[in-house]
Each structure stands twice: as structure tokens, then as C-alpha cells.
Enzyme design. Structure first.
Site, PDB file in Angstrom:
ATOM      1  N   HIS A 471      39.719  34.313  49.601  1.00 35.48           N
ATOM      2  CA  HIS A 471      40.782  35.285  49.155  1.00 35.48           C
ATOM      3  C   HIS A 471      41.319  35.056  47.911  1.00 35.48           C
ATOM      4  O   HIS A 471      41.163  36.279  47.136  1.00 35.48           O
ATOM      5  CB  HIS A 471      41.950  35.227  50.318  1.00 35.48           C
ATOM      6  CG  HIS A 471      42.894  35.998  49.954  1.00 35.48           C
ATOM      7  ND1 HIS A 471      43.345  37.162  50.498  1.00 35.48           N
ATOM      8  CD2 HIS A 471      44.184  35.822  49.210  1.00 35.48           C
ATOM      9  CE1 HIS A 471      44.371  37.852  50.531  1.00 35.48           C
ATOM     10  NE2 HIS A 471      44.723  36.950  49.382  1.00 35.48           N
ATOM     11  N   GLU A 472      41.862  34.010  47.304  1.00 32.96           N
ATOM     12  CA  GLU A 472      42.333  33.664  46.169  1.00 32.96           C
ATOM     13  C   GLU A 472      41.379  34.110  45.144  1.00 32.96           C
ATOM     14  O   GLU A 472      41.584  34.545  43.822  1.00 32.96           O
ATOM     15  CB  GLU A 472      43.022  32.315  46.064  1.00 32.96           C
ATOM     16  CG  GLU A 472      44.350  32.068  47.039  1.00 32.96           C
ATOM     17  CD  GLU A 472      45.350  33.366  46.846  1.00 32.96           C
ATOM     18  OE1 GLU A 472      45.425  33.893  45.679  1.00 32.96           O
ATOM     19  OE2 GLU A 472      46.011  33.414  47.846  1.00 32.96           O
ATOM     20  N   HIS A 475      41.283  37.803  44.019  1.00 36.44           N
ATOM     21  CA  HIS A 475      42.436  37.771  43.081  1.00 36.44           C
ATOM     22  C   HIS A 475      41.812  37.386  41.592  1.00 36.44           C
ATOM     23  O   HIS A 475      42.145  38.391  40.631  1.00 36.44           O
ATOM     24  CB  HIS A 475      43.565  37.150  43.130  1.00 36.44           C
ATOM     25  CG  HIS A 475      44.418  37.711  44.652  1.00 36.44           C
ATOM     26  ND1 HIS A 475      44.852  38.891  44.566  1.00 36.44           N
ATOM     27  CD2 HIS A 475      44.981  36.898  45.509  1.00 36.44           C
ATOM     28  CE1 HIS A 475      45.639  39.211  45.550  1.00 36.44           C
ATOM     29  NE2 HIS A 475      45.717  38.073  46.138  1.00 36.44           N
ATOM     30  N   HIS A 478      39.340  39.851  40.240  1.00 34.53           N
ATOM     31  CA  HIS A 478      40.195  41.141  40.028  1.00 34.53           C
ATOM     32  C   HIS A 478      40.685  40.913  38.701  1.00 34.53           C
ATOM     33  O   HIS A 478      40.369  41.781  37.533  1.00 34.53           O
ATOM     34  CB  HIS A 478      41.260  41.502  40.896  1.00 34.53           C
ATOM     35  CG  HIS A 478      41.999  42.738  41.025  1.00 34.53           C
ATOM     36  ND1 HIS A 478      42.917  43.387  41.615  1.00 34.53           N
ATOM     37  CD2 HIS A 478      41.360  43.965  40.168  1.00 34.53           C
ATOM     38  CE1 HIS A 478      43.234  44.470  41.326  1.00 34.53           C
ATOM     39  NE2 HIS A 478      42.203  44.890  40.484  1.00 34.53           N
TER      40      HIS A 478
END
Length: 681
Positions: A471-472, A475, A478
Site C-alpha cells: 500500500h505505502e 503512494h 504516485h
């Protein structure tokens, strides 16, 4: 002999990596002072320009302003969350109100607002401002600057502006104090275990980590279980001793309510009161209305509609799950029992024991053969560790990121392990954000809180930690992939209720067969995770979703409740308010506590998610719909990755996020995939 302040000039290290080896505590305050002065002078020059306002003489210099302040602030605030100490904590309390005042000095400058408003009026009257027609990103830049300045109160009268400045200054101090108190109380409440027999059920690596944590605090011969940010704790699913599980849960839920210097209840009440009064000053019925006005949700009513649709079936599912657990346990299930017995039910129903998977989740393999591998397959990027580059802490590792053809993208920093100086949870920060206007590269950091193993032993991750890692890293991608002109749109600078979408999508690759087969290798035997275990794991994917959805929704609805109150409301009892809010939503099951109680709800009372914690489930509508798209179109392929990168990750905040989503998906998102995923159909 004094050395030059390293913040006063751009770094000469690869990709502009901050020169951490040269940065000393005494550099921060003078760099902040100089940064404040420099940017205010830059903005004053824009406001005083006698020429008619244009993009070239107003917005471009505004976007270029504040580079010194950005250099010092990005390093300082990363350090305050990842490697805090007494000096940093004290300086943060001093700097927070100054940062708020500095921001207000710019956002509330009437001359600057008049210039931006004139440019905005010009482009919407059909005449582009500037020397040439504006490209779409620049037109969007005009719209966003005007919207943000207006929402910040730039159009208010001077009396109202002064009241607004006071509110902002107070809030900056209070939220900083909340985070400081929470970190201190979490450290104080860490559970000390005297006898290793009390840790029955934990792996030898977990016991080793607990012994190491105790030794670091001078508690030789004992074991220390540090608290994580959410209410629950990973060890609750493994510890056999019920009384030890209860101690951990009660310690977790005691944060902020014990009185003394670390109590956060008064801060919760004061923060919500000021936010409500500030919202009224700005013309909004509540802080929630103020926040959602500049989001994809647009109003609290739309948020309530989604949360209200999900809460009743989630609560029903949780009660059904609870009955199953109680049938197995033979007694009433308390909050500290849920994880332990849910793993037993999972094993009985699906023959899946997530704790037994840990030998397959060795951290280095997860990183290189899982997370990096999936990114390389999807996007053609490579990650090369740079041992010659120094991070802000000895445990931080630095990786250079390049495209398939060797083109440089930026640096990825990884700070994996927990420590007393690091706040709880997991997150991504940008140390340098890409911008064509400034010629800036990209440097991002992922922080996790993995218990450190004893020297010479491997780091074995839990199933949930692997999911959090993916998940991290979403980020981080992105932040790395955004290619924009203006700093305002760099990386993850998107609407708060959109920012979780790319990271949630990246979670899907954890269980993608090709990826899982590549990294899920037993650290001792070298055997791959058996395919039948993978199949069972996927078959159980909706298991315990009643609990998971309920404890998340409870926190999201609690956040909305606190920020729905108006300026005339009087709240004096934090516990009573929380109890009533959860009861009204039907989520007051004692066995399913809210993921974050008010007194340790860092997302909303010290982070950036005030009235926006709903963002995770809001973004998950897009995420689940996107997972369906990847599945329907062949999954882990470069063509799919390039489309997602080009049309979503790569645009950063340079266009409306829902427009970007339609460009990627070909339509708006639908909710059915989310309902199916969470067992709420």
C-alpha cells in the site's frame, strides 16, 4: 569553525537528496527564519507589480517562491515524524504557529488575491490571461489557485481575517501538541512482560524483537510490546494468554485518557471547537462542510450517504462473525479476543493460518522480489540500492529509480523499522517533489513500523504488514511517476479523498499469482508457498470483512461526527460524545472497537485527515473498480501498467482526479466491486 547551513542552497547530491550527513540541529531554526523572509519578499514583489496580472508575472513567480522554506520544512517534518527527539519536538511547537502565520500572510494577501481573481475572471470570460493561450494544465493551475485562496479566506474583510489568523495559529499549536502527547503516551504505555512464558504463541522472532525493544530501554531480561497506532495489535492474533491480550488492548485504548501531561481529551475538544468556529467564519455550517467543499465528495451529505449505506450490513456481518467466534471460544468474545479466535475460525473454515505464512514473508524478498518486481513488470522501472547515499537515520536505505531505458526518475528511501522516536503507523513523504518549472527531481520516503529482529536473524513480516508495505509503495509510485509542470500539482498533491486510490490499487499485486510466487519463499527451506495455500488464502479473502469494515467505518463516522458540530454546540465529555456517535451509527459493538478512538485518532487530530478519514473507503470504490479493470485486461502487463501510469499516476494533481479516472477507465467508477469485495452485496 562553523559550517555553512546546508539548507541555504540546493543540494548537489544525486537527485537533490538532502545532505543529511551535513545537517545539524542548529541549522533548522535559521533556515526556517531565512525561508520565511525570502518567500514573503518574493510574494510581496508579485503583489506590488504595477503591470496587469498575468500567469507569467503572477502565478509562475508564485509557484517558484518558497524553495528554501520547502527544503528545510520537508526535511524537518519528515524528521519530526520518523526520528523525533526533545530538540525537534520543542522546535516543532515553536515553528508550527509561525508556519501557520506565514501561510496566512500569503493566502490572505488582498493584493495577491486580487491579481489571481483577475486572471481567473479573464480565462473564464473567454480571454486567456498571458501572452499566449493557456494549455490545460495552466488553466487548471489558475482555477486551483483561485479556489484555494478563496477557501482559505482571502475574500474576507480584515477583521475576519485577523480572527482567521488567530484560529489557524491556535490549531497549529494544538494539533502539534496532540501528536507529541500521543507519541509520549504510546511509549509510556508499552506493555512490559517479565516472563517469556507470557508470550506463548508468538514466534521466536517476535519474542526476539520484544527482548531487543526492552533492552533498548534498559529493561534487560524483560520483553517490551510497543503499541501500534490503531486500536488493535498484530500480536493479538497469536498470544495464547488471554490476560496478556487484555493488557495490550487496554493499554492501547488508554492512550490520552489517563490525566497528566499526556492526556489528549482537552485537545480534542478545543481542536473541534476551533475548527467549527473557523468554518462558520468562512461561511460553512461545519468543518466537514468546509473540507468536503474542496474534494471529490463535495459535501458531507454525499459522504454520509456512502457511509450510511455500508454501516448496517457491515455491522450485521460483524455480529454474525462474532457468533461464530463465540461458538468456537465457548465464552463471550471481548475486543482482545477477536483476532485470536478469528484466526482459529479462518483455519477451521478455510484451512488458512496467516501466522504460519510469516516464514514466507522475509522482508528483503518481499521488497525485491515482490514490491520492486511488480513495479518492474508493470512499469519497466528498476531499483538500485545506493549505499553511498546517506539517509536521515542509519536504518534508512536509499534506492535509485530508473525507467527501462535508463532514464532517471528519482530516489526511493525506505525506513522499515519501529523505534521510540518514530510515530506509529505507516506513511509516505516527499522530500523533493518533481516539477518542470523548477527543474526538480523526485525523492520520496516510505516509513513503516516493523519490529526489529535480533542481530543476525531475518525480518519476517506478517500478512498485514506485507499488505501495508504494498500500500505505502503505491503512494511512493504516485510520487515518483507524476510528471507535471507546476509544484502545486507534484506527486500526491491531489484531493485528500483521491490520494489513497493509487496506493490501494497497488495492494492487489501482493496476491497476484505471478508476484506472490516470486517473493513468497520460505526463508529456511527455499520452498515456495504452496499453491493450495494461496488458493485457500484467496478463497478466504472476504473472511472477517464484517469486523474490518465495521472498525474502519466506526472511525470514519466518528471523524465525521466530530466535524459535523456547529460553532454553537457544547461538547464537554469526549467519551460520551464518541459513545453516542457510534451508537447512532449502529457501530457500538464492544467486541468491535473503532479503529481509532478520539484520544489517539492521529489522522484527524494531528494529521491531514480531519473530516476526511472517509477517504479510504471513498477511494476504495475507485480501487475495486480498477482491480476489476486490470483483471479483465490481463493483469500484470506493461500495457496495463503504462496506461495506469500515463493516465492516472503520471498526471499528479494536474487535472481533476475524476476526469483522470474517466480517461483511464472509460467511465465513472461503480460501487458494486467494492460491495462484493467487502461481502456487503
Amino acid at each position: 569553525m562553523s559550517h555553512p547551513n546546508p539548507f541555504l542552497a540546493p543540494s548537489t547530491l544525486p537527485h537533490g537528496l538532502p545532505p543529511f550527513a551535513e545537517i545539524a540541529p542548529e541549522h533548522f531554526r535559521p533556515a526556517f527564519d531565512a525561508g520565511f523572509t525570502e518567500q514573503l519578499a518574493e510574494v510581496a514583489a508579485i503583489s506590488a507589480d504595477p503591470d496587469a496580472p498575468t500567469v507569467e508575472n503572477t502565478l509562475l513567480p508564485l509557484e517558484r517562491s518558497g524553495q528554501l522554506l520547502e527544503r528545510v520544512a520537508s526535511v524537518f517534518y519528515n524528521k519530526s515524524s520518523a526520528d523525533n527527539d526533545d530538540f525537534v519536538s520543542a522546535l516543532e511547537e515553536e515553528i508550527a504557529p509561525r508556519m501557520a502565520a506565514h501561510s496566512d500572510a500569503i493566502r490572505l494577501d488582498p493584493a495577491l488575491y486580487a491579481r489571481v481573481a483577475a486572471i481567473h475572471a479573464g480565462i473564464h470570460a473567454g480571454t486567456d490571461a498571458g501572452t499566449a493561450p493557456l494549455d490545460p494544465e495552466t488553466r487548471y493551475l489558475v482555477d486551483r489557485h483561485f479556489a484555494e485562496l478563496t477557501l482559505a479566506g482571502a475574500g474576507l474583510g480584515e477583521t475576519e481575517k485577523q480572527a482567521l489568523r488567530d484560529y489557524n495559529r491556535e490549531l497549529s499549536t494544538l494539533t502539534t501538541r496532540f501528536e507529541k502527547n500521543l507519541l509520549a503516551d504510546s511509549n509510556d504505555l508499552a506493555v512490559v512482560i517479565d516472563d517469556v512464558a507470557e508470550l506463548d504463541g508468538l514466534s521466536r522472532d517476535d519474542i526476539s524483537a520484544a527482548a531487543t525493544a526492552a533492552a533498548e530501554r534498559g529493561l534487560d531480561g524483560k520483553y517490551l510490546i510497543t503499541l501500534v497506532l490503531p486500536t488493535g495489535h498484530p500480536y493479538l492474533s497469536q498470544l495464547i494468554r488471554r490476560d496478556v491480550r487484555q493488557r495490550i488492548m487496554e493499554a492501547s485504548r488508554s492512550r490520552g485518557i489517563r490525566g497528566g501531561d499526556h492526556d489528549t481529551r482537552a485537545l480534542v475538544l478545543e481542536i473541534t471547537r476551533i475548527r467549527a468556529e473557523r468554518a462558520a467564519l468562512l461561511g460553512f455550517a461545519s468543518h466537514a462542510a468546509y473540507v468536503t467543499a474542496d474534494s471529490t465528495a463535495q459535501s458531507p451529505a454525499r459522504v454520509s450517504e456512502l457511509l450510511g449505506r455500508l454501516a448496517p450490513p457491515a455491522a450485521r456481518n460483524a455480529r454474525a462473525e462474532q457468533a461464530e467466534l463465540e461458538a468456537l471460544a465457548g465464552h463471550q468474545i471481548e475486543a482482545w479476543d477477536w483476532d485470536f479466535y478469528s484466526e482459529k475460525v479462518r483455519a477451521a473454515k478455510y484451512d488458512v493460518d496467516t501466522a504460519s505464512m510469516r516464514p514466507y514473508f522475509e522482508a528483503e524478498r518481499v521488497l525485491h522480489d515482490g514490491i520492486f518486481f511488480a513495479a518492474e513488470k508493470l512499469y519497466g522501472v528498476t531499483f538500485t540500492e545506493r549505499a553511498d547515499l546517506v539517509g536521515y537515520h542509519p536504518e534508512v536505505r536509499v534506492f535509485e529509480v530508473r525507467n527501462e531505458g535508463g532514464e532517471e526518475i528519482g530516489l526511493y528511501l525506505l525506513d522499515l523499522y519501529t523505534r521510540d522516536s518514530k510515530r506509529g503507523g505507516a506513511w509516505m513523504n516527499a522530500l523533493i517533489s518533481q516539477s518542470r518549472l523548477l527543474g526538480h527531481p523526485t525523492v520520496v520516503v516510505n516509513n513503516l513500523n516493523v519490529p526489529g529482529p535480533a542481530a543476525g536473524t531475518p525480518t519476517l513480516l506478517t500478512y498485514d504488514l506485507v499488505n501495508t508495505f504494498f500500500h505505502e509503495f503505491g503512494h511512493a509510485l504516485h510520487g515518483l511517476f507524476a510528471r507535471v509542470t507546476y509544484p502545486m500539482f507534484s506527486g500526491t498533491n491531489v484531493y485528500r479523498d483521491f490520494v489513497e486510490f493509487p496506493s490501494q490499487v497497488n495492494e492487489m499485486w501482493m496476491l497476484w499469482p505471478e508476484v506472490l510466487a516470486n517473493f513468497a519463499v520460505h526463508y529456511e527451506t527455499g520452498e515456495r508457498m504452496p499453491e493450495e495455500l494461496v488458493a485457500k488464502l484467496q478463497a478466504s479473502s472476504a473472511f472477517n470483512e464484517g469486523f474490518a469494515t465495521s472498525e474502519y467505518l466506526a472511525a470514519a463516522l466518528l471523524d465525521q461526527a466530530w466535524h459535523a458540530i456547529g460553532p454553537d454546540a457544547t461538547v464537554t465529555d469526549v467519551a460520551a460524545f464518541e459513545r453516542d456517535a457510534l451508537a447512532a451509527a449502529g457501530l457500538d459493538n464492544p467486541a468491535v472497537p473503532t479503529r481509532y478512538s478520539s484520544t489517539y485518532f492521529a489522522h484527524t487530530f494531528s494529521g491531514g485527515y480531519a473530516a476526511a478519514y472517509y477517504s479510504y473507503i471513498w477511494s476504495e470504490v475507485l480501487d475495486a473498480d480498477t482491480v476489476d479493470w486490470f483483471t479483465e485486461n490481463g493483469g500484470l502487463t506493461r500495457a496495463n501498467g503504462d496506461r495506469f501510469r500515463d493516465r492516472l499516476l503520471g498526471v499528479g494533481g494536474s487535472k481533476d482526479p475524476l476526469e483522470a479516472y474517466r480517461d483511464f477507465r472509460g467511465r465513472d467508477a461503480v460501487i458494486e466491486p467494492l460491495l462484493k469485495r467487502r461481502g456487503l452485496s
